[in-house]
Design a protein around this motif. Structure first.
Motif, mmCIF file in Angstrom:
data_model
loop_
_atom_site.group_PDB
_atom_site.id
_atom_site.type_symbol
_atom_site.label_atom_id
_atom_site.label_comp_id
_atom_site.label_asym_id
_atom_site.label_seq_id
_atom_site.Cartn_x
_atom_site.Cartn_y
_atom_site.Cartn_z
ATOM 1 N N ARG A 188 0.857 -1.190 0.000
ATOM 2 C CA ARG A 188 0.000 0.000 0.000
ATOM 3 C C ARG A 188 0.901 1.251 0.000
ATOM 4 N NH1 ARG A 188 -2.418 -3.349 4.177
ATOM 5 N NH2 ARG A 188 -4.441 -4.189 3.489
ATOM 6 N N PRO A 189 1.309 1.737 -1.172
ATOM 7 C CA PRO A 189 2.224 2.891 -1.208
ATOM 8 C C PRO A 189 1.598 4.193 -0.721
ATOM 9 C CG PRO A 189 2.305 1.640 -3.259
ATOM 10 C CD PRO A 189 1.114 1.153 -2.494
ATOM 11 N N ASN A 190 0.271 4.331 -0.875
ATOM 12 C CA ASN A 190 -0.400 5.543 -0.379
ATOM 13 C C ASN A 190 0.087 6.795 -1.118
ATOM 14 O OD1 ASN A 190 -2.449 6.355 1.327
ATOM 15 N ND2 ASN A 190 -1.079 6.908 3.002
ATOM 16 N N TYR A 191 0.246 6.664 -2.428
ATOM 17 C CA TYR A 191 0.745 7.761 -3.246
ATOM 18 C C TYR A 191 -0.170 8.994 -3.181
ATOM 19 C CZ TYR A 191 3.640 4.239 -5.707
ATOM 20 O OH TYR A 191 4.533 3.247 -6.029
ATOM 21 N N LEU A 192 0.445 10.163 -3.333
ATOM 22 C CA LEU A 192 -0.276 11.432 -3.449
ATOM 23 C C LEU A 192 -1.283 11.623 -2.319
ATOM 24 C CD1 LEU A 192 -0.923 11.440 -7.323
ATOM 25 C CD2 LEU A 192 0.890 12.617 -6.071
ATOM 26 N N SER A 193 -0.906 11.188 -1.124
ATOM 27 C CA SER A 193 -1.827 11.268 0.013
ATOM 28 C C SER A 193 -1.641 12.532 0.838
ATOM 29 C CB SER A 193 -1.672 10.034 0.905
ATOM 30 O OG SER A 193 -0.347 9.924 1.389
ATOM 31 N N THR A 194 -0.674 13.376 0.471
ATOM 32 C CA THR A 194 -0.460 14.623 1.209
ATOM 33 C C THR A 194 -0.658 15.823 0.282
ATOM 34 O OG1 THR A 194 1.922 14.758 0.727
ATOM 35 C CG2 THR A 194 1.252 13.477 2.669
ATOM 36 N N ASP A 195 -1.018 16.940 0.877
ATOM 37 C CA ASP A 195 -1.179 18.167 0.084
ATOM 38 C C ASP A 195 0.120 18.522 -0.632
ATOM 39 O OD1 ASP A 195 -3.809 18.417 0.871
ATOM 40 O OD2 ASP A 195 -3.371 19.823 2.511
ATOM 41 N N GLU A 196 1.255 18.339 0.055
ATOM 42 C CA GLU A 196 2.549 18.672 -0.534
ATOM 43 C C GLU A 196 2.803 17.852 -1.794
ATOM 44 O OE1 GLU A 196 6.689 19.883 -1.043
ATOM 45 O OE2 GLU A 196 4.810 20.799 -0.374
ATOM 46 N N ASP A 197 2.553 16.555 -1.746
ATOM 47 C CA ASP A 197 2.815 15.712 -2.912
ATOM 48 C C ASP A 197 1.868 16.039 -4.059
ATOM 49 O OD1 ASP A 197 4.769 14.584 -1.406
ATOM 50 O OD2 ASP A 197 3.862 12.594 -1.260
ATOM 51 N N ARG A 198 0.627 16.354 -3.744
ATOM 52 C CA ARG A 198 -0.308 16.730 -4.802
ATOM 53 C C ARG A 198 0.103 18.060 -5.443
ATOM 54 N NH1 ARG A 198 -3.794 14.222 -1.020
ATOM 55 N NH2 ARG A 198 -4.280 16.197 0.034
ATOM 56 N N ARG A 199 0.574 18.990 -4.615
ATOM 57 C CA ARG A 199 1.021 20.285 -5.145
ATOM 58 C C ARG A 199 2.222 20.094 -6.081
ATOM 59 N NH1 ARG A 199 0.608 22.824 -0.879
ATOM 60 N NH2 ARG A 199 2.607 22.259 0.069
ATOM 61 N N VAL A 200 3.180 19.272 -5.687
ATOM 62 C CA VAL A 200 4.354 19.035 -6.520
ATOM 63 C C VAL A 200 3.950 18.338 -7.824
ATOM 64 C CG1 VAL A 200 6.554 17.790 -6.676
ATOM 65 C CG2 VAL A 200 5.965 19.037 -4.598
ATOM 66 N N ALA A 201 2.962 17.445 -7.771
ATOM 67 C CA ALA A 201 2.497 16.770 -8.986
ATOM 68 C C ALA A 201 1.973 17.782 -10.004
ATOM 69 C CB ALA A 201 1.417 15.747 -8.640
ATOM 70 N N ALA A 202 1.154 18.707 -9.555
ATOM 71 C CA ALA A 202 0.622 19.728 -10.468
ATOM 72 C C ALA A 202 1.737 20.621 -10.986
ATOM 73 C CB ALA A 202 -0.447 20.559 -9.757
ATOM 74 N N GLN A 203 2.650 21.018 -10.109
ATOM 75 C CA GLN A 203 3.774 21.856 -10.527
ATOM 76 C C GLN A 203 4.646 21.135 -11.546
ATOM 77 O OE1 GLN A 203 5.578 22.558 -6.711
ATOM 78 N NE2 GLN A 203 4.491 24.491 -6.361
ATOM 79 N N SER A 204 4.840 19.835 -11.363
ATOM 80 C CA SER A 204 5.700 19.066 -12.261
ATOM 81 C C SER A 204 5.132 19.034 -13.672
ATOM 82 C CB SER A 204 5.857 17.638 -11.731
ATOM 83 O OG SER A 204 6.491 17.623 -10.466
ATOM 84 N N LEU A 205 3.828 18.849 -13.793
ATOM 85 C CA LEU A 205 3.221 18.826 -15.118
ATOM 86 C C LEU A 205 3.301 20.196 -15.783
ATOM 87 C CD1 LEU A 205 0.201 16.480 -14.396
ATOM 88 C CD2 LEU A 205 2.070 16.044 -15.996
#
Length: 547
Positions: free
Chosen positions: A416-433
């Motif tokens: 269970r990696p629990n990917y993109l489960s934090t606000d920080e990781d979701r923010r970086v995902a959008a910034q990366s794209l």
């Protein structure tokens, strides 16, 4: 068949092969190396592009899958782990990337042991490295400071070129990402071509580097097809002790000095839990005798999630085009004659380490750029010409778990990696794209007319970008942290700073160490194979010093 040894190493992967080499260097030490999989004498392991045929192949891969992940909109991912001599080094992307100096300085702070600092890790990186710079006339001070010459692990430049990748590198520079000639000097920020663990166009896995040269050592026994069901733990008056292992088929093997668990960040916590070392509630649920209540075993799972952005291009000579028709024959002939071209390629050729936003003080995302596109590795290339610009968050804050799903050793663990489960990781995902779009809009790429195919130009808001990231992202195969080392005062530390197993009562389990990526307290800012070798180099010295 001999059943008593000084050292038993469980898992002949990246760490296990190096450990077996170092521990058996003294002929007085009788060493057993156990591998659940088979031999690595499979042609698709030797040929670099063969990772396409090794991932998802039960001959070489454990064939694990994650549980449905909310951050990926309920999708399950294939979770490749090497099940063969050489372990993941036999099926991985061959990229030699150490990370950033600050990663190892952070390990030193988290463990309270300066042995893990960049300054003290660097000699252990160099110890086993044979870097192309040192025998190619690049004898400047930096090459000598950061790279080894005479080690077993060969690190070379890639043996192919694609003009569209050169253009992408130029576009990165136009977007403010500086060129970088060496990703492994402690500061990897910049764009450049990855170096690979190859020798003259062949994959150079851990078995090639560390086992094959010592195959005649009579004090080293290597057993393949040897599945460990559990560790043998004794309760003694002075505490717990690991005395050996139980193999499938009820075969007991004894270690007089130590058992070293190097089964990887997935299988090491699984074996510990099956052996009664793990969260008491989980073990009781599956009817396993709780030897030590260790809630952190299997926790702290960290991984690099790559968001695979695909761009259609024109007249770029991508692999999608070159592999059509008789193109495959040309590629095969080139490799047969020269050991160059697409058959010598790693999954990613061009890399870039940069910041997802200017306010950060270090590179926090990594690009893996490929002159091809497909839905997932192991699936066919797309029928149209395209490139893939994968980008991953180097420092994810999401944490997952790996746990047994039953008491049966043959059953796969629950991942269970629990990917993109934090606000920080979701923010970086959008910034990366958005950052990918910035690079692809630069003049250097204009002649190839890049058009965004995934996630698609219509996806504009942060919420939409995050949702679509969950649709197209996949693991980049870097699970770490599930048996993390740390200070005695850290309740989440499974191991002490010298990788000895804690007993949950302030002491140690005598004769038991864990030496693999699971020991990392925090994931490094780069690929993980090179840091695992560094960890094993240190561990071997400590194990031998303990007698």
């Amino acid at each position: 068949m001999e059943r008593d040894f000084d050292y038993i190493v469980v898992g002949a992967g990246t760490a296990g092969c190096l450990l077996a080499n170092r521990l058996s260097a003294d002929p007085a030490n009788r060493v057993l190396l156990l591998e659940a999989g088979g031999s690595d004498n499979y042609h698709w392991i030797r040929i670099p592009v063969g990772y396409l045929y090794c991932i998802g192949n039960p001959r070489t891969d454990w064939m694990y899958r994650t549980e449905p992940d909310p951050g990926l909109n309920g999708r399950q991912l294939r979770y490749p782990r090497g099940r063969v001599l050489g372990g993941c080094s036999s099926i991985n992307g061959m990229l030699y990337v150490r990370g950033q100096a600050r990663d190892f300085d952070a390990w030193a702070e988290l463990t309270g042991d300066d042995a893990w600092s960049w300054e003290n890790a660097l000699p252990d990186f160099r110890a086993h490295e044979s870097n192309w710079r040192r025998d190619a006339g690049v004898d400047d001070a930096a090459a000598a400071e950061f790279h080894g010459r005479d080690g077993e692990l060969r690190v070379e430049r890639q043996r192919l070129k694609f003009p569209v990748l050169e253009a992408f590198a130029a576009a990165c520079t136009e977007a403010g990402i500086p060129p970088r000639a060496d990703f492994n000097d402690g500061d990897n920020e910049g764009v450049g071509f990855f170096e690979v663990t190859q020798r003259r166009g062949w994959r150079w896995n851990a078995a090639s580097a560390f086992l094959r040269p010592i195959r005649n050592r009579t004090n080293l026994t290597v057993r393949t097809g040897a599945e460990v069901d559990r560790l043998l733990i004794e309760r003694r008056a002075d505490g717990l002790a690991c005395t050996g292992v139980l193999l499938r088929g009820d075969e007991h093997l004894t270690a007089r000095r130590a058992v070293i668990l190097s089964a990887g960040a997935v299988n090491s916590p699984k074996l510990l839990q099956l052996s009664g070392l793990g969260p008491a509630e989980l073990l009781a649920e599956h009817g396993i005798d709780v030897i030590a209540d260790l809630p952190a075993v299997g926790g702290n799972l960290q991984d690099h999630l790559q968001i695979r952005s695909v761009w259609k291009v024109r007249d770029a000579g991508t692999l999608n085009e070159l592999s059509r028709g008789i193109g495959k024959a040309r590629i095969a002939i080139e490799y047969a004659l020269k050991r160059t071209g697409p058959m010598s390629m790693a999954p990613s050729q061009l890399g870039a380490f940069t910041r997802s936003d200017p306010g950060r003080n270090h590179a926090n995302v990594e690009f893996h750029v490929q002159p091809l596109s497909l839905d997932a590795f192991g699936e066919p290339l797309h029928a149209f010409p395209a490139i893939t610009a994968s980008v991953c968050n180097l420092n994810p804050t999401s944490r997952g778990r790996i746990d047994i799903g039953s008491s049966r050793p043959e059953d796969a663990p629950l991942i269970r990696p629990n990917y993109l489960s934090t606000d920080e990781d979701r923010r970086v995902a959008a910034q990366s794209l958005r950052l990918t779009r910035t690079v692809c809009s630069q003049p250097a790429l204009a002649r190839y007319a890049p058009q965004e195919w995934k996630p698609g130009v219509e996806i504009q808001t942060d919420d939409d970008l995050i949702r679509h990231a969950g649709d197209i992202a996949t693991t980049i195969f870097h699970p770490v942290g599930t048996t993390a080392m740390g200070k005695d005062t850290d309740p989440d530390a499974v191991l002490d700073p010298h990788l000895r197993m804690r007993d949950g009562r302030g002491g140690r389990i005598a004769g038991l160490r864990v030496v693999d990526a699971g020991a990392m307290p925090v994931i490094p800012s780069g690929n993980t194979n090179a840091p695992v070798l560094m960890i094993a180099e240190k561990a071997a010295r400590w194990i031998l010093a303990d007698g």
